[in-house]
Enzyme design. Sequence first.
Site, mmCIF file in Angstrom:
data_model
loop_
_atom_site.group_PDB
_atom_site.id
_atom_site.type_symbol
_atom_site.label_atom_id
_atom_site.label_comp_id
_atom_site.label_asym_id
_atom_site.label_seq_id
_atom_site.Cartn_x
_atom_site.Cartn_y
_atom_site.Cartn_z
ATOM 1 N N CYS A 173 59.744 65.861 60.972
ATOM 2 C CA CYS A 173 60.609 66.395 62.039
ATOM 3 C C CYS A 173 60.022 67.609 62.742
ATOM 4 O O CYS A 173 60.652 68.163 63.640
ATOM 5 C CB CYS A 173 61.995 66.697 61.485
ATOM 6 S SG CYS A 173 62.836 65.197 60.936
ATOM 7 N N HIS A 311 66.583 74.969 64.407
ATOM 8 C CA HIS A 311 66.344 73.576 64.010
ATOM 9 C C HIS A 311 67.629 72.960 63.475
ATOM 10 O O HIS A 311 67.816 71.743 63.631
ATOM 11 C CB HIS A 311 65.255 73.530 62.933
ATOM 12 C CG HIS A 311 64.962 72.148 62.436
ATOM 13 N ND1 HIS A 311 64.272 71.225 63.194
ATOM 14 C CD2 HIS A 311 65.275 71.520 61.269
ATOM 15 C CE1 HIS A 311 64.171 70.087 62.512
ATOM 16 N NE2 HIS A 311 64.773 70.246 61.347
ATOM 17 N N HIS A 349 70.048 64.621 66.134
ATOM 18 C CA HIS A 349 68.720 64.995 65.634
ATOM 19 C C HIS A 349 67.695 63.933 66.052
ATOM 20 O O HIS A 349 67.775 62.783 65.630
ATOM 21 C CB HIS A 349 68.780 65.123 64.112
ATOM 22 C CG HIS A 349 67.498 65.571 63.470
ATOM 23 N ND1 HIS A 349 66.429 66.061 64.182
ATOM 24 C CD2 HIS A 349 67.126 65.600 62.158
ATOM 25 C CE1 HIS A 349 65.454 66.368 63.360
ATOM 26 N NE2 HIS A 349 65.850 66.101 62.121
#
Lengths: 421, 146
Positions: A173, A311, A349
């Site tokens: 990620c 994040h 996400h």
Amino acid sequence: MNRVVITGIGFASSIGTGRTEVSKSLRDLRHGLVCRRIAEQDAGPELVVGAVDGFDVSSCEYSDWTFPGQERFDSSLLRSLPPHGPYALVALEEALLQSSLDHSALGDGRTGLFCASPGSPRMVRYRLNRLAATGWNRADPMSVLSSIPATLNFHITAHYGITGANCGFVSACSSSSHAIGYAFDEIALGRQERMLVVSAEDGDAESLLPFTGMRALSRNRDPDTASRPFDCKRDGFVGTGGGVALILESASSARDRGANPLAEMRSWGQASDGYNIAAPHPEGKGLQTAIENCLQAAEVDARSVDWINAHATSTPAGDRAEATALKSLGYAKPGTKTLVSSTKGLTGHGLSHAGALEAALCVLCLDEGIAPGNAALVEPDPVCEGLLLPTQTEIRDLDLVINSSSGFGGSNVCHLFSKTK
Amino acid sequence: MTVRKKIEAIPNPTLTTKPPYPERRGPLARHAREEIEHQLRGFSDATTAGALGLREGSQVADFEACLYGILFFFRPAGSETPDDLPSGQTRLREDLGLDSLSMMEAMFKIEELFDINIDNAELVATKTIADARHLLEEKLSLRTSA
């Protein structure tokens, strides 16, 4: 060291395709999430996921796809792309247009391309099933091209005739955040005049449902509350597909071309947790170091940052670790002016493309003077005490903005952007 | 950017040949017809009609339409439909512009449609329209007689 500016951004996202739609979503805190079954034939669990309006790339056959502006792309380009290919192309076309970069300028040898794609689990499954059905005797020539993680790199360089640097980045990620960081280095060190950074994700059943095995996806079926970073009731992330593109360029090149810089990229930093293959360090040590490294590189005091696009994915452990790291950096001290929010409350996400998506959102917000609020945040986790977590988008003149990313294995990256001088 | 032209009108056959299937087979079952239509999504209607005709019977025109339609489909972006009919001597790489990957795609499509296998040596030896035609004729005849 050359100064680096961003002269173009492009979006194919759950909160809009094109900067105008995205900006409106940020201002109105309008999320792009829906609840549905994402496996074929309506199988599998109902999940809240990001929906990229206007795109139907659910088929494994490109000839079934529909997406905005597809008449601009020939079948000889589309037929070997993964489903996230159209997201990437649409976003890149927007970024190039905004940057006033003509296709013919991309083959000058001073323009490079860094991408982040996880490949396409869907195409791997589809092609291998077909191969197996022939007794493993007859493989589609597009099997490899449409499915491996380098897929965006070779399609985009070949299509646009890019002759500069070309590389793909894979760090879960934080993949696309690494792509941006190393693109910055290429320009700062004088190796390239400009870098295209492109990242995209399928965001389909094959990409997302394996995360159920880690209990990482939200089980909340309400699209309004499933993605709620920093909230006490968060229970996992909401996945999304989509694509994003940024044009990074030396300030001198932008000036010589008469291009309009949207923001400056000042520095970046990275550090690892060295702790666990999936879980973050409980105190976010790696992320803290990444942010410190980034700020130190730009000789910027942590307290002078106006907004941190965190994040925070809405997982219990991840958000807790990040909040702890931010507090260790002094962002919860009395008198702090730094706003902290996660745009994943709106977008979901984006996995490997999340870092670039959020970097592009930082650039947009710097350019327009807005700091997005934390959508769906009702009751902040006590671990966030002291952090300024706005719940509404604020119109605010921003000067310094941080984008943070964390990937599996504690791979942490931080970018620092500022208003152009 | 140029949108690929669909080959709606396939040139008349320029090579005399016997039909690859020696006898008419009659209409395909619905699922078989749908499978062919599925495999040829994005191709011209003439290509699909040719493939269906070839599977159902043995019209020379069907054979031409199917083979030419597939080869033409995989030409590079911006290729124009030629005014002149392709001759047997038309070269697949030099004249039609098919690169190695496009050749493999075209052959894979033919393999799938007719459930045949084309090995590497046969692919390398296929340089002209006539070569492609003879290869396909041979494969289909072999399969039919098996």
